[in-house]
Design an enzyme around this catalytic site. Structure first.
Site, PDB file in Angstrom:
ATOM      1  N   GLY A  97      -8.133  -8.391   1.010  1.00 46.80           N
ATOM      2  CA  GLY A  97      -7.313  -8.384   2.239  1.00 46.80           C
ATOM      3  C   GLY A  97      -6.510  -9.255   1.230  1.00 46.80           C
ATOM      4  O   GLY A  97      -5.374  -9.747   0.867  1.00 46.80           O
ATOM      5  N   ARG A 123       0.688  -1.169  -0.032  1.00 47.23           N
ATOM      6  CA  ARG A 123       0.062  -0.115   0.284  1.00 47.23           C
ATOM      7  C   ARG A 123       0.884   1.495   0.174  1.00 47.23           C
ATOM      8  O   ARG A 123       0.409   2.554  -0.051  1.00 47.23           O
ATOM      9  CB  ARG A 123      -1.177   0.159   1.667  1.00 47.23           C
ATOM     10  CG  ARG A 123      -2.292  -1.306   0.634  1.00 47.23           C
ATOM     11  CD  ARG A 123      -2.774  -0.901   2.419  1.00 47.23           C
ATOM     12  NE  ARG A 123      -4.229  -1.700   1.526  1.00 47.23           N
ATOM     13  CZ  ARG A 123      -4.708  -1.260   3.001  1.00 47.23           C
ATOM     14  NH1 ARG A 123      -4.511  -1.893   4.049  1.00 47.23           N
ATOM     15  NH2 ARG A 123      -6.023  -2.741   2.494  1.00 47.23           N
ATOM     16  N   LYS A 128     -16.597 -16.602   4.718  1.00 48.05           N
ATOM     17  CA  LYS A 128     -18.239 -16.401   4.985  1.00 48.05           C
ATOM     18  C   LYS A 128     -19.063 -16.215   4.129  1.00 48.05           C
ATOM     19  O   LYS A 128     -18.774 -14.648   3.493  1.00 48.05           O
ATOM     20  CB  LYS A 128     -19.026 -15.007   5.949  1.00 48.05           C
ATOM     21  CG  LYS A 128     -17.809 -15.658   7.324  1.00 48.05           C
ATOM     22  CD  LYS A 128     -18.606 -14.552   8.635  1.00 48.05           C
ATOM     23  CE  LYS A 128     -17.857 -14.453   9.634  1.00 48.05           C
ATOM     24  NZ  LYS A 128     -18.237 -13.357  10.544  1.00 48.05           N
TER      25      LYS A 128
HETATM   26  P1  AMP Z   1     -12.608 -13.435   3.590  1.00 50.40           P
HETATM   27  O1  AMP Z   1     -11.969 -12.546   4.537  1.00 50.40           O
HETATM   28  O2  AMP Z   1     -13.909 -14.301   3.138  1.00 50.40           O
HETATM   29  O3  AMP Z   1     -11.429 -14.101   2.122  1.00 50.40           O
HETATM   30  O4  AMP Z   1     -12.211 -15.604   3.466  1.00 50.40           O
HETATM   31  C1  AMP Z   1     -10.580 -15.356   3.940  1.00 50.40           C
HETATM   32  C2  AMP Z   1     -10.604 -16.148   4.538  1.00 50.40           C
HETATM   33  O5  AMP Z   1     -11.389 -17.971   4.408  1.00 50.40           O
HETATM   34  C3  AMP Z   1      -8.883 -16.784   4.789  1.00 50.40           C
HETATM   35  O6  AMP Z   1      -8.401 -16.805   5.787  1.00 50.40           O
HETATM   36  C4  AMP Z   1      -9.095 -18.678   4.956  1.00 50.40           C
HETATM   37  O7  AMP Z   1      -8.420 -19.229   5.703  1.00 50.40           O
HETATM   38  C5  AMP Z   1     -10.666 -18.130   5.194  1.00 50.40           C
HETATM   39  N1  AMP Z   1     -11.394 -20.112   4.126  1.00 50.40           N
HETATM   40  C6  AMP Z   1     -11.219 -20.417   3.013  1.00 50.40           C
HETATM   41  N2  AMP Z   1     -11.520 -21.552   3.011  1.00 50.40           N
HETATM   42  C7  AMP Z   1     -12.089 -22.106   4.158  1.00 50.40           C
HETATM   43  C8  AMP Z   1     -12.253 -23.585   4.231  1.00 50.40           C
HETATM   44  N3  AMP Z   1     -12.239 -24.724   3.857  1.00 50.40           N
HETATM   45  N4  AMP Z   1     -12.429 -23.832   5.723  1.00 50.40           N
HETATM   46  C9  AMP Z   1     -12.584 -22.579   7.153  1.00 50.40           C
HETATM   47  N5  AMP Z   1     -11.973 -21.541   6.306  1.00 50.40           N
HETATM   48  C10 AMP Z   1     -10.751 -20.998   4.836  1.00 50.40           C
END
Ligand code: AMP
Length: 402
Positions: A359, A37, A204
């Site tokens: 991010g 950044r 999520k």
């Molecule tokens: P986000 O910030 O919503 O883009 O989510 C990113 C996070 O999702 C990362 O820390 C990943 O480790 C987590 N993630 C991705 N796939 C999985 C999964 N199958 N089970 C648990 N966490 C996950």
């Protein structure tokens, strides 16, 4: 919508206030772990300095709660990194020791070719509150305002909205980074070349729901990976074992699958899963095609899903990606995210416009050294997601149109 940029402004002998997004990740000892950044705003700073202007630059860092100066949130490490990146370009990079609203003397003493970095804007309560009085205290420091903080542009913090309003009729322009982000996340997506494929992943469904809903009908296909996918698989009656799901959103997910069908947007879900017994790298592993057995959790998409997703990405002329396909921080569960990254890079080579945001997606690409292979990797997390949701940012209104 395209904004007037810093190079269109006469800056000779002028002080330019640049709102940057220097909210960088730091190690425990305060050193910067990813300076992307900071590097991203250098062209804007350089443009002012090289044309005989001076720069007052400010940002927030972390989440101090407006209780005045707190050493652990100081901009000290950012100032040091700026000195290194501007070596040979800036005469001096000063770090103000005063609170941002009390830095009049530092601003007044600034000479052409120099940079003054204000202390963390969130040391003052007024910043998060969008306070007009706080903005009015800073407004006299400079002759023009430049927004180069895309990562903060979805928030109406004082330095983002009240400040340019308080500085009017002085000029308010966009920095090169902001302009680039708006070009890729705004214009490219609005006039996307087809086929247009969106890739959504991450932890999520709830976080990505508004973006997902906004894109149905606009994109040809939405690839869903990461933990998000399990809520959708459950909605289709497929067992997902101990995978992370949002049970309260299963009905909503059903509705989204129906809506997508009615609007000719294909939703692609993983067909196999890289699973673990526990949420750790050295857990017992197994690949399940289709249903996942009890006691196993999906931690990454499987190899067949990676192939399926790659073949869809290969058809695309526009790709937008937000969210990893699995727990990329924990190899070997990074394989799906890396396979998708390589497919997106291949699409870029074949002439597609490819944009990644969020991010975690940016971090995954950066760790793998793959960022340069895409048309654009956004510096914004929340801001890039909100662009995908079709939101308009109030902070951009005071910035003049080109
Ligand atoms: P986000 O910030 O919503 O883009 O989510 C990113 C996070 O999702 C990362 O820390 C990943 O480790 C987590 N993630 C991705 N796939 C999985 C999964 N199958 N089970 C648990 N966490 C996950």
């Amino acid at each position: 919508m395209s904004k007037k940029t810093i190079d269109q402004l006469d800056v000779r002998g002028k002080k330019i206030f640049i709102r940057a997004d220097f909210n960088v990740p730091q190690h425990d000892d305060g050193s910067i772990s990813d300076d992307r950044r900071i590097r991203a705003t250098i062209p804007t700073i350089e443009s002012v300095l090289k044309r005989g202007g001076s720069v007052i630059v400010a940002s927030h860092l972390g989440r101090p709660e407006g209780k005045g100066h707190e050493p652990q949130y100081s901009m000290k490490a950012v100032a040091q990194r700026l000195r290194e990146l501007l070596a040979g370009i800036a005469g001096t990079v000063h770090l103000s020791s005063a609170l941002p609203s009390q830095a009049h003397a530092d601003a007044a003493a600034l000479k052409s070719g120099e940079v003054l970095l204000l202390e963390n804007l969130r040391f003052e309560k007024g910043e998060k509150k969008g306070d007009a009085r706080f903005a009015a205290a800073i407004a006299p420091y400079a002759d023009a305002y430049c927004n180069d903080a895309f990562g903060a542009s979805h928030r109406n913090d004082a330095s983002m909205l009240a400040l340019p309003l308080a500085m009017k009729p002085k000029p308010c322009v966009a920095g090169f980074l902001l302009a680039k982000e708006l070009k890729f996340l705004g214009e490219t997506l609005e006039n996307a070349r087809k086929p247009f494929v969106a890739i959504l992943g991450g932890a999520k469904v709830s976080d990505k729901l508004p973006a997902l809903e906004h894109m149905i009908g606009k994109v040809d296909a939405i690839i869903v990976g990461g933990a998000m996918a399990y809520t959708f698989l459950l909605a289709q009656g497929i067992a997902v074992g101990a995978s992370r799901v949002e049970k309260d959103l299963v009905e909503k997910a059903k509705g989204i699958l129906e809506l997508a069908k009615s609007r000719a947007t294909q939703i692609l879900l993983p067909v196999d899963h890289n699973c673990g017994r526990e949420f750790k790298a050295d857990t017992q592993k197994n690949i399940f095609a289709g249903a996942i057995d009890d006691g196993w959790m999906g931690l990454d998409i499987g190899p067949q899903s990676a192939k399926l997703f790659a073949s869809e990405i290969a058809k695309a002329k526009t790709v937008i990606w937000n969210g990893p396909m699995g727990v990329f921080e924990m190899p070997p569960f990074d394989a799906g995210t890396l396979a998708v990254a390589h497919a997106v890079i291949q699409a870029t080579k074949s002439g597609a416009t490819t944009v990644a945001g969020g991010g975690d997606t940016a971090a995954a690409l950066e760790i793998a050294g793959l960022s340069a292979g895409l048309s654009h990797v956004s510096t914004g997390g929340g801001a890039s997601l909100e662009m995908l949701e079709g939101k308009k940012f109030e902070s951009l209104v005071p910035i003049e149109e080109a």
